[in-house]
Write a protein that holds these residues in place. Structure first.
Motif, PDB file in Angstrom:
ATOM      1  N   LYS A 157       0.679  -1.228  -0.012  1.00 45.38           N
ATOM      2  CA  LYS A 157       0.021   0.002   0.102  1.00 45.38           C
ATOM      3  C   LYS A 157       0.864   1.284  -0.066  1.00 45.38           C
ATOM      4  N   GLN A 158       0.521   2.035  -0.954  1.00 43.49           N
ATOM      5  CA  GLN A 158       1.343   3.402  -1.003  1.00 43.49           C
ATOM      6  C   GLN A 158       0.535   4.655   0.105  1.00 43.49           C
ATOM      7  N   PRO A 159       1.590   5.433   0.629  1.00 39.76           N
ATOM      8  CA  PRO A 159       2.974   5.908   0.239  1.00 39.76           C
ATOM      9  C   PRO A 159       3.751   4.614   1.154  1.00 39.76           C
ATOM     10  N   PHE A 160       5.271   4.175   0.390  1.00 39.38           N
ATOM     11  CA  PHE A 160       5.887   3.095   1.214  1.00 39.38           C
ATOM     12  C   PHE A 160       7.340   3.712   1.135  1.00 39.38           C
ATOM     13  N   PHE A 161       7.861   3.320   2.095  1.00 40.56           N
ATOM     14  CA  PHE A 161       9.463   3.362   2.368  1.00 40.56           C
ATOM     15  C   PHE A 161      10.287   2.128   2.729  1.00 40.56           C
ATOM     16  N   SER A 162      10.840   1.775   1.614  1.00 42.45           N
ATOM     17  CA  SER A 162      11.454   0.440   1.549  1.00 42.45           C
ATOM     18  C   SER A 162      12.803   0.449   1.356  1.00 42.45           C
ATOM     19  N   THR A 163      13.550  -0.509   2.210  1.00 39.63           N
ATOM     20  CA  THR A 163      15.068  -0.381   2.099  1.00 39.63           C
ATOM     21  C   THR A 163      15.506  -1.780   1.817  1.00 39.63           C
ATOM     22  N   LEU A 164      16.411  -1.776   0.559  1.00 37.79           N
ATOM     23  CA  LEU A 164      17.145  -3.048   0.441  1.00 37.79           C
ATOM     24  C   LEU A 164      18.583  -2.891   0.564  1.00 37.79           C
ATOM     25  N   LEU A 165      19.129  -3.936   1.217  1.00 39.19           N
ATOM     26  CA  LEU A 165      20.603  -3.936   1.453  1.00 39.19           C
ATOM     27  C   LEU A 165      20.973  -5.159   0.662  1.00 39.19           C
ATOM     28  N   THR A 166      22.035  -4.597  -0.230  1.00 36.59           N
ATOM     29  CA  THR A 166      22.509  -5.786  -1.317  1.00 36.59           C
ATOM     30  C   THR A 166      23.739  -6.579  -0.411  1.00 36.59           C
ATOM     31  N   LEU A 167      24.134  -7.705  -1.134  1.00 39.09           N
ATOM     32  CA  LEU A 167      25.291  -8.454  -0.602  1.00 39.09           C
ATOM     33  C   LEU A 167      26.447  -9.016  -1.351  1.00 39.09           C
ATOM     34  N   THR A 168      25.885  -9.143  -2.646  1.00 36.72           N
ATOM     35  CA  THR A 168      26.795  -9.851  -3.508  1.00 36.72           C
ATOM     36  C   THR A 168      28.160  -9.151  -3.774  1.00 36.72           C
ATOM     37  N   ASN A 169      28.279  -7.822  -3.633  1.00 34.65           N
ATOM     38  CA  ASN A 169      29.491  -7.326  -3.936  1.00 34.65           C
ATOM     39  C   ASN A 169      30.235  -7.354  -2.562  1.00 34.65           C
ATOM     40  N   HIS A 170      30.458  -8.510  -1.684  1.00 33.46           N
ATOM     41  CA  HIS A 170      31.125  -8.823  -0.543  1.00 33.46           C
ATOM     42  C   HIS A 170      31.959 -10.005  -0.743  1.00 33.46           C
ATOM     43  N   GLU A 171      33.106  -9.936  -0.065  1.00 34.59           N
ATOM     44  CA  GLU A 171      34.131 -11.190  -0.095  1.00 34.59           C
ATOM     45  C   GLU A 171      33.191 -12.438   0.090  1.00 34.59           C
ATOM     46  N   PRO A 172      33.499 -13.214  -0.352  1.00 36.57           N
ATOM     47  CA  PRO A 172      34.411 -13.781  -1.515  1.00 36.57           C
ATOM     48  C   PRO A 172      34.451 -13.101  -2.881  1.00 36.57           C
TER      49      PRO A 172
END
Length: 428
Positions: free
Chosen positions: A221-236
């Motif tokens: 439902k709008q309005p929304f605030f959504s955060t996405l934390l990526t992880l692929t660009n991490h060791e190894p």
């Protein structure tokens, strides 16, 4: 072990009741036994005066870059997305060409620095606008992190629906406790994924999380605030297929994962454009921290180590700002004040956040590593090592004495103030 192992609810008292009392008692005692500020350089009044002078403005105003007061906001916190892989920030060319395509229609802030060098500190700096505490990490201490102000908390007051997505396990570094303590209504991490999707060392590859995120927002439902934390660009720095730059060296592995993440961000946006909510959505892209790779240079005290992109993109972004660049020097901590000003919401509770779109705000940044800190503005920069009790870096090398003193005093006052607020549990 950390409290995230048992946190399960958006209601704080329920999470508190789930903690083992004996473990909590011992943990609290050990943490509270170290209650001295190792960064005392001024009287409390002197330090506060210096800090206040940095964040005070002659006029509380903002240049409006968004033509909608109530847009959806999607925040991408991109793992290790250093400026050195972004051509528009004088980074290597063709490492992230898809991100360059996004930049063409976005507003790029070219002089933004991360608060520190770790994801746990980056999350706090971005979402709570609280700088790094050096050797400490406030996200791991619930009695402290719960009292921090935060962007999602403010947006919940403005009737936004909130969510947090992460392809890994949110118990890591106590992320989950922070997320559930700060008004994120929905948390989706690796615990909710099917086993077939958890094929990377850290959980799911970014493209899997991006698709889950899109599916979720299509029903939100709008309005929304959504955060996405990526992880692929991490060791190894591993990928599910052959990387764009191969994997013979760690530098090329890093280039490959950077390329991969930017490519799938671009594809994410192309898919989102087909959805009804897209036209009312602002996207914010920022790194959690910088990195020594791919150039394999910039020691921990060098400000270039902390140089990261900050990009605002989307249909609500006014046309005159698309494809433009802002050269103001700022920090991750400045996202809170900048965003809330665009939404006509107060940011006074964020002591260490300045509005990047206020022409009266001072142009500077502050960065911290384990036992040192630095200060930078358009005239130069300085880094100070607490252990050695000396300045270990200046730019220019033959810095004038008055400029040297200005940088050193600002850095010392900020470090003293931040750490003391951490100890005192006072953040506003």
């Amino acid at each position: 072990m950390n409290p995230s192992q048992v946190y399960f609810s958006n209601t704080p008292i329920l999470n508190h009741s789930s903690l083992n009392a004996n473990w909590l008692l011992i943990s609290t005692y050990l943490k509270n036994s170290d209650d001295k500020n190792p960064f005392i350089y001024f009287s409390k009044e002197e330090a506060n005066t210096i800090v206040d002078s940095l964040y005070s403005v002659k006029k509380d105003t903002t240049i409006k870059i968004i033509d909608n007061n109530n847009p959806n906001v999607v925040l991408f916190i991109i793992e290790s997305f250093t400026a050195d892989v972004v051509a528009e920030l004088e980074g290597e060319v063709n490492v992230t060409p898809h991100f360059s395509k996004i930049i063409e229609d976005g507003l790029l802030f070219t002089n933004i620095y991360s608060s520190s060098d770790r994801t746990d500190k980056g999350i706090i700096s971005i979402l709570s606008a609280f700088p790094s505490q050096g050797s400490k990490s406030i996200i791991k201490e619930n009695e402290k992190q719960e009292k921090l102000p935060s962007i999602p908390t403010e947006l919940r007051k403005a009737t936004y629906n909130t969510s947090f997505f992460y392809g890994g396990y949110s118990e890591f570094s106590n992320f989950k406790s922070y997320i559930l303590s700060h008004q994120f209504q929905h948390l989706e991490d690796a615990d909710l994924y099917e086993r077939k999707d958890l094929t990377s060392k850290w959980g799911a590859y970014d493209e899997v999380t991006f698709n889950r995120h899109l599916n979720y927002l299509n029903k939100e439902k709008q309005p929304f605030f959504s955060t996405l934390l990526t992880l692929t660009n991490h060791e190894p720095f591993a990928l599910p297929q052959k990387g764009q730059f191969g994997n013979k060296t760690v530098e090329d592995k890093f280039r490959s994962t950077s390329y991969y993440t930017s490519k799938h961000l671009f594809e994410y946006l192309n898919k989102a454009k087909k959805e009804s909510w897209y036209k009312n959505t602002i996207f914010i892209f920022v790194a959690d921290h910088g990195h020594r790779l791919p150039k394999n240079e910039n020691e921990i005290y060098n400000p270039n180590r902390y140089h990261i992109p900050l990009l605002i993109y989307g249909e609500p972004l006014k046309k005159e700002f698309r494809g433009k660049k802002i050269n103001t020097i700022g920090n991750q901590t400045d996202i809170a004040a900048t965003l809330l000003a665009q939404l006509n919401l107060s940011s006074k509770q964020f002591k260490y956040s300045k509005n990047l779109m206020n022409p009266y705000a001072k142009s500077f940044s502050f960065y911290v590593w384990q036992d040192g800190f630095g200060f930078i503005d358009h005239q130069g920069s300085l880094s100070f090592d607490r252990e050695a009790n000396k300045t270990i870096y200046t730019n220019p090398k033959n810095i004038q004495q008055n400029q040297y003193k200005y940088y050193l005093n600002n850095g010392k006052a900020l470090m003293q103030s931040v750490y003391q607020n951490y100890l005192d549990n006072q953040y506003q």
